[in-house]
Design a protein around this motif. Structure first.
Motif, PDB file in Angstrom:
ATOM      1  N   VAL A  98      -3.514  11.577 -58.687  1.00  0.00           N
ATOM      2  CA  VAL A  98      -4.409  10.328 -57.962  1.00  0.00           C
ATOM      3  C   VAL A  98      -4.102   9.821 -56.705  1.00  0.00           C
ATOM      4  CG1 VAL A  98      -5.577   8.395 -58.797  1.00  0.00           C
ATOM      5  CG2 VAL A  98      -4.675   9.806 -60.487  1.00  0.00           C
ATOM      6  N   SER A  99      -5.323   9.879 -55.878  1.00  0.00           N
ATOM      7  CA  SER A  99      -5.039   9.496 -54.545  1.00  0.00           C
ATOM      8  C   SER A  99      -6.066   8.773 -53.901  1.00  0.00           C
ATOM      9  CB  SER A  99      -4.662  10.776 -53.667  1.00  0.00           C
ATOM     10  OG  SER A  99      -5.745  11.043 -52.884  1.00  0.00           O
ATOM     11  N   LEU A 100      -5.722   7.894 -52.948  1.00  0.00           N
ATOM     12  CA  LEU A 100      -6.803   7.240 -52.329  1.00  0.00           C
ATOM     13  C   LEU A 100      -7.283   7.930 -51.053  1.00  0.00           C
ATOM     14  CD1 LEU A 100      -5.113   3.418 -51.971  1.00  0.00           C
ATOM     15  CD2 LEU A 100      -7.055   4.392 -53.416  1.00  0.00           C
ATOM     16  N   GLU A 101      -7.163   9.259 -51.197  1.00  0.00           N
ATOM     17  CA  GLU A 101      -7.743  10.000 -49.816  1.00  0.00           C
ATOM     18  C   GLU A 101      -9.022   9.742 -49.384  1.00  0.00           C
ATOM     19  OE1 GLU A 101      -8.084  14.817 -49.479  1.00  0.00           O
ATOM     20  OE2 GLU A 101      -6.241  14.180 -50.281  1.00  0.00           O
ATOM     21  N   SER A 102     -10.071   9.492 -50.399  1.00  0.00           N
ATOM     22  CA  SER A 102     -11.391   9.482 -50.052  1.00  0.00           C
ATOM     23  C   SER A 102     -11.699   8.023 -50.181  1.00  0.00           C
ATOM     24  CB  SER A 102     -12.119  10.191 -50.991  1.00  0.00           C
ATOM     25  OG  SER A 102     -12.296   9.450 -52.207  1.00  0.00           O
ATOM     26  N   CYS A 103     -10.903   6.953 -50.388  1.00  0.00           N
ATOM     27  CA  CYS A 103     -11.478   5.641 -50.619  1.00  0.00           C
ATOM     28  C   CYS A 103     -11.719   5.006 -49.108  1.00  0.00           C
ATOM     29  CB  CYS A 103      -9.842   4.901 -51.106  1.00  0.00           C
ATOM     30  SG  CYS A 103     -10.450   3.102 -51.311  1.00  0.00           S
ATOM     31  N   PRO A 104     -12.977   4.510 -49.077  1.00  0.00           N
ATOM     32  CA  PRO A 104     -13.607   3.824 -47.718  1.00  0.00           C
ATOM     33  C   PRO A 104     -12.956   2.518 -47.498  1.00  0.00           C
ATOM     34  CG  PRO A 104     -15.264   4.617 -49.612  1.00  0.00           C
ATOM     35  CD  PRO A 104     -14.009   4.346 -50.237  1.00  0.00           C
ATOM     36  N   GLU A 105     -12.799   2.316 -46.231  1.00  0.00           N
ATOM     37  CA  GLU A 105     -11.977   1.317 -45.613  1.00  0.00           C
ATOM     38  C   GLU A 105     -12.333  -0.004 -46.117  1.00  0.00           C
ATOM     39  OE1 GLU A 105      -8.817  -0.510 -44.130  1.00  0.00           O
ATOM     40  OE2 GLU A 105      -9.172   1.559 -44.006  1.00  0.00           O
ATOM     41  N   PRO A 106     -13.567  -0.250 -46.425  1.00  0.00           N
ATOM     42  CA  PRO A 106     -14.237  -1.523 -46.964  1.00  0.00           C
ATOM     43  C   PRO A 106     -13.527  -1.726 -48.470  1.00  0.00           C
ATOM     44  CG  PRO A 106     -15.881  -0.538 -46.110  1.00  0.00           C
ATOM     45  CD  PRO A 106     -14.861   0.495 -45.828  1.00  0.00           C
ATOM     46  N   ILE A 107     -13.396  -0.739 -49.156  1.00  0.00           N
ATOM     47  CA  ILE A 107     -12.912  -0.767 -50.521  1.00  0.00           C
ATOM     48  C   ILE A 107     -11.174  -1.368 -50.464  1.00  0.00           C
ATOM     49  CG2 ILE A 107     -12.590   0.243 -52.797  1.00  0.00           C
ATOM     50  CD1 ILE A 107     -15.505  -0.569 -51.798  1.00  0.00           C
ATOM     51  N   ARG A 108     -10.551  -0.463 -49.521  1.00  0.00           N
ATOM     52  CA  ARG A 108      -9.266  -0.700 -49.239  1.00  0.00           C
ATOM     53  C   ARG A 108      -8.954  -2.124 -48.885  1.00  0.00           C
ATOM     54  NH1 ARG A 108      -5.780   4.104 -47.960  1.00  0.00           N
ATOM     55  NH2 ARG A 108      -7.114   5.967 -48.258  1.00  0.00           N
ATOM     56  N   GLU A 109      -9.616  -2.827 -48.060  1.00  0.00           N
ATOM     57  CA  GLU A 109      -9.658  -4.088 -47.713  1.00  0.00           C
ATOM     58  C   GLU A 109      -9.842  -4.921 -48.783  1.00  0.00           C
ATOM     59  OE1 GLU A 109     -11.678  -6.952 -44.422  1.00  0.00           O
ATOM     60  OE2 GLU A 109     -11.269  -4.973 -43.962  1.00  0.00           O
ATOM     61  N   LEU A 110     -10.682  -4.604 -49.651  1.00  0.00           N
ATOM     62  CA  LEU A 110     -11.385  -5.835 -50.830  1.00  0.00           C
ATOM     63  C   LEU A 110      -9.931  -5.606 -51.625  1.00  0.00           C
ATOM     64  CD1 LEU A 110     -13.296  -7.050 -52.587  1.00  0.00           C
ATOM     65  CD2 LEU A 110     -13.919  -4.869 -53.348  1.00  0.00           C
ATOM     66  N   ALA A 111      -9.437  -4.408 -52.077  1.00  0.00           N
ATOM     67  CA  ALA A 111      -8.298  -4.193 -52.853  1.00  0.00           C
ATOM     68  C   ALA A 111      -7.054  -4.935 -52.389  1.00  0.00           C
ATOM     69  CB  ALA A 111      -8.092  -2.739 -53.289  1.00  0.00           C
ATOM     70  N   ALA A 112      -7.075  -4.565 -50.901  1.00  0.00           N
ATOM     71  CA  ALA A 112      -5.794  -5.497 -50.523  1.00  0.00           C
ATOM     72  C   ALA A 112      -5.827  -7.077 -50.672  1.00  0.00           C
ATOM     73  CB  ALA A 112      -5.430  -5.181 -48.949  1.00  0.00           C
ATOM     74  N   ARG A 113      -6.914  -7.414 -50.329  1.00  0.00           N
ATOM     75  CA  ARG A 113      -7.332  -9.065 -50.663  1.00  0.00           C
ATOM     76  C   ARG A 113      -7.077  -9.331 -52.290  1.00  0.00           C
ATOM     77  NH1 ARG A 113     -11.477 -11.347 -46.385  1.00  0.00           N
ATOM     78  NH2 ARG A 113     -10.787 -10.087 -44.490  1.00  0.00           N
ATOM     79  N   ALA A 114      -7.558  -8.602 -53.029  1.00  0.00           N
ATOM     80  CA  ALA A 114      -7.351  -8.719 -54.428  1.00  0.00           C
ATOM     81  C   ALA A 114      -6.107  -8.739 -54.906  1.00  0.00           C
ATOM     82  CB  ALA A 114      -8.393  -7.717 -55.314  1.00  0.00           C
ATOM     83  N   CYS A 115      -5.314  -8.019 -54.231  1.00  0.00           N
ATOM     84  CA  CYS A 115      -3.868  -7.896 -54.603  1.00  0.00           C
ATOM     85  C   CYS A 115      -3.219  -9.105 -53.978  1.00  0.00           C
ATOM     86  CB  CYS A 115      -3.262  -6.619 -53.901  1.00  0.00           C
ATOM     87  SG  CYS A 115      -1.394  -6.255 -54.518  1.00  0.00           S
ATOM     88  N   ALA A 116      -3.420  -9.546 -52.850  1.00  0.00           N
ATOM     89  CA  ALA A 116      -2.831 -10.693 -52.419  1.00  0.00           C
ATOM     90  C   ALA A 116      -3.113 -11.984 -53.198  1.00  0.00           C
ATOM     91  CB  ALA A 116      -3.264 -10.880 -51.163  1.00  0.00           C
ATOM     92  N   ALA A 117      -4.630 -12.007 -53.615  1.00  0.00           N
ATOM     93  CA  ALA A 117      -4.955 -12.955 -54.467  1.00  0.00           C
ATOM     94  C   ALA A 117      -4.169 -13.095 -55.836  1.00  0.00           C
ATOM     95  CB  ALA A 117      -6.393 -13.103 -54.617  1.00  0.00           C
ATOM     96  N   GLU A 118      -4.025 -11.840 -56.252  1.00  0.00           N
ATOM     97  CA  GLU A 118      -3.624 -11.843 -57.758  1.00  0.00           C
ATOM     98  C   GLU A 118      -2.185 -11.808 -57.827  1.00  0.00           C
ATOM     99  OE1 GLU A 118      -5.110  -9.534 -61.693  1.00  0.00           O
ATOM    100  OE2 GLU A 118      -5.425  -8.404 -59.800  1.00  0.00           O
ATOM    101  N   THR A 119      -1.097 -11.306 -57.135  1.00  0.00           N
ATOM    102  CA  THR A 119       0.018 -11.291 -57.027  1.00  0.00           C
ATOM    103  C   THR A 119       0.704 -12.500 -56.275  1.00  0.00           C
ATOM    104  OG1 THR A 119       0.198  -9.746 -55.137  1.00  0.00           O
ATOM    105  CG2 THR A 119      -0.011  -8.768 -57.517  1.00  0.00           C
ATOM    106  N   GLY A 120       0.125 -13.113 -55.530  1.00  0.00           N
ATOM    107  CA  GLY A 120       0.680 -14.226 -54.606  1.00  0.00           C
ATOM    108  C   GLY A 120       1.294 -13.802 -53.381  1.00  0.00           C
ATOM    109  N   PRO A 121       1.738 -14.812 -52.711  1.00  0.00           N
ATOM    110  CA  PRO A 121       2.453 -14.436 -51.382  1.00  0.00           C
ATOM    111  C   PRO A 121       3.759 -13.398 -51.502  1.00  0.00           C
ATOM    112  CG  PRO A 121       2.417 -16.774 -51.955  1.00  0.00           C
ATOM    113  CD  PRO A 121       1.891 -16.205 -52.793  1.00  0.00           C
TER     114      PRO A 121
END
Length: 121
Positions: A98-121
């Motif tokens: 499984v790869s993120l090869e085709s993942c659009p940048e807005p979705i990567r950014e959304l996921a990164a923000r969600a990860c930071a919010a969900e997992t903490g600093p």
């Protein structure tokens, strides 16, 4: 163009964001994406190990193989296909990677923000 303008870029398909929000409402799918943000690609088996471990990180119990195998099947049959349908990941069924090869940048950014919010600093 500054960051605020690029986030309002009319070329970003609103349907893409709708699909991403629907796909990422399930925690296991978010965990897959969080791992892939760090590693870009992984086998389905690796993802099952990681997602199972992360789901049981706080309860301190020993993870039984049955639990991991159930997670693997749910990832393979439900969660990864949903992420593929939302154009977030690519699943190579021959190699079972499984790869993120085709993942659009807005979705990567959304996921990164969600990860930071969900997992903490």
């Amino acid at each position: 163009m500054d960051r605020e303008q690029s986030s309002a870029d009319p070329t970003v398909n609103p349907g893409l964001l709708d699909d991403a929000f629907l796909a990422l409402r399930e925690r296991d799918r978010r965990l897959v994406l969080y791992f892939l943000l760090e590693h870009e690609t992984a086998s389905l088996s690796e993802l099952a190990d990681v997602v199972t471990a992360w789901n049981h990180a706080t309860d301190g119990r020993v993870i039984e193989p049955r639990c991991r195998n159930q997670r693997y099947l749910r990832l393979k049959q439900l969660h990864v296909p949903h992420l593929v349908d939302a154009d977030i990941v690519i699943h190579d069924e021959e190699t079972d990677r499984v790869s993120l090869e085709s993942c659009p940048e807005p979705i990567r950014e959304l996921a990164a923000r969600a990860c930071a919010a969900e997992t903490g600093p």
